[in-house]
Motif scaffolding. Sequence first.
Motif, PDB file in Angstrom:
ATOM      1  N   GLU A 186       0.843  -1.196   0.000  1.00  0.00           N
ATOM      2  CA  GLU A 186       0.000   0.000   0.000  1.00  0.00           C
ATOM      3  C   GLU A 186       0.877   1.245   0.000  1.00  0.00           C
ATOM      4  O   GLU A 186       1.898   1.299   0.696  1.00  0.00           O
ATOM      5  CB  GLU A 186      -0.916   0.020   1.223  1.00  0.00           C
ATOM      6  CG  GLU A 186      -1.891   1.199   1.233  1.00  0.00           C
ATOM      7  CD  GLU A 186      -2.887   1.162   2.379  1.00  0.00           C
ATOM      8  OE1 GLU A 186      -3.647   2.137   2.531  1.00  0.00           O
ATOM      9  OE2 GLU A 186      -2.902   0.168   3.141  1.00  0.00           O
ATOM     10  N   TRP A 235      -7.429  -0.781   4.587  1.00  0.00           N
ATOM     11  CA  TRP A 235      -6.594  -0.710   3.395  1.00  0.00           C
ATOM     12  C   TRP A 235      -7.359   0.020   2.291  1.00  0.00           C
ATOM     13  O   TRP A 235      -8.536  -0.253   2.059  1.00  0.00           O
ATOM     14  CB  TRP A 235      -6.213  -2.096   2.897  1.00  0.00           C
ATOM     15  CG  TRP A 235      -5.400  -2.915   3.840  1.00  0.00           C
ATOM     16  CD1 TRP A 235      -5.039  -2.608   5.126  1.00  0.00           C
ATOM     17  CD2 TRP A 235      -4.873  -4.209   3.584  1.00  0.00           C
ATOM     18  NE1 TRP A 235      -4.311  -3.621   5.683  1.00  0.00           N
ATOM     19  CE2 TRP A 235      -4.193  -4.628   4.760  1.00  0.00           C
ATOM     20  CE3 TRP A 235      -4.901  -5.069   2.487  1.00  0.00           C
ATOM     21  CZ2 TRP A 235      -3.550  -5.863   4.855  1.00  0.00           C
ATOM     22  CZ3 TRP A 235      -4.263  -6.292   2.576  1.00  0.00           C
ATOM     23  CH2 TRP A 235      -3.589  -6.681   3.743  1.00  0.00           C
ATOM     24  N   LEU A 240      -3.449   0.260  -3.408  1.00  0.00           N
ATOM     25  CA  LEU A 240      -2.831  -1.057  -3.301  1.00  0.00           C
ATOM     26  C   LEU A 240      -2.193  -1.481  -4.620  1.00  0.00           C
ATOM     27  O   LEU A 240      -2.658  -1.136  -5.705  1.00  0.00           O
ATOM     28  CB  LEU A 240      -3.864  -2.108  -2.890  1.00  0.00           C
ATOM     29  CG  LEU A 240      -4.531  -1.931  -1.521  1.00  0.00           C
ATOM     30  CD1 LEU A 240      -5.512  -3.067  -1.277  1.00  0.00           C
ATOM     31  CD2 LEU A 240      -3.498  -1.864  -0.398  1.00  0.00           C
TER      32      LEU A 240
END
Length: 268
Positions: A186, A235, A240
């Motif tokens: 990330e 997340w 990502l």
Amino acid sequence: MIIKSRLAACFLPAWLLAVAAPAAAQLAAGQRCTVQSGPQTAALVELYSSEGCSSCPPADQRLNALRKEAGAASLVVPLALHVTYWDQIGWKDPLAQAQFDTRQAELLRHQPRHVAYTPQFFVGGTELRSWDTQLPAAIRRINTTAALVNIGLSTTPGPGGKLLLEANANAPDAKTGGQLYVAISESGIVSKVLRGENRGATLHHDAAVRLWLGPVALAQGRAQLRREVNLPASWRPEQLQVVAFVQRTDSSAILQAVGTAQCVKGVL
């Protein structure tokens, strides 16, 4: 590189512890991302870092700017792996995982000096101590090498924050020995450090590894890794990237690496 004497605690013995054609990528309907490695070897750059280490922020910044610094023609796949052995010195790094300590130690078994420290760079599986001056040259040198393995990588979003990862490695020479790994990283992470050597600092992290999968050994030159992952709500899918690489079985050398950076909308 100068390492302060106060950082001696970050040195541990190792026993303690996928340029001619860039990868092709496409973002198909449903946000499926597919990438394929090219004929030249991409440089996998691994940075071992910690938010508790006062010497690490400059290395983190260097990794964050690596793609821009290396140039559009370069094949580079960066990963930042945060280690845990600084956690007891005032600040627990929220990105640190013990398996990254293990990964660092495994790489060091194949290096001339078996010393773990932070920040520590590995390019193509080889430690690069003079990263402040030699990173671009090391990347270019690897890019001039013909790849011994081809890697196909795809990510397919599913309902409820699920992500299907599929990686396939194929070596033209069936006798090639290697192991396939897949990682999710990330970027754009901002962390405010409240204690320890970086107390009061606001740190910015790119390519920080969140999930590490593998290894899967090549058999007759082939390996496949397929996994459905439940992405945590914390997340950010648009930040990502999924990375796949193959490492030689008998050394730390990286045979090929590829990532989904070209899929600009992230994995979902």
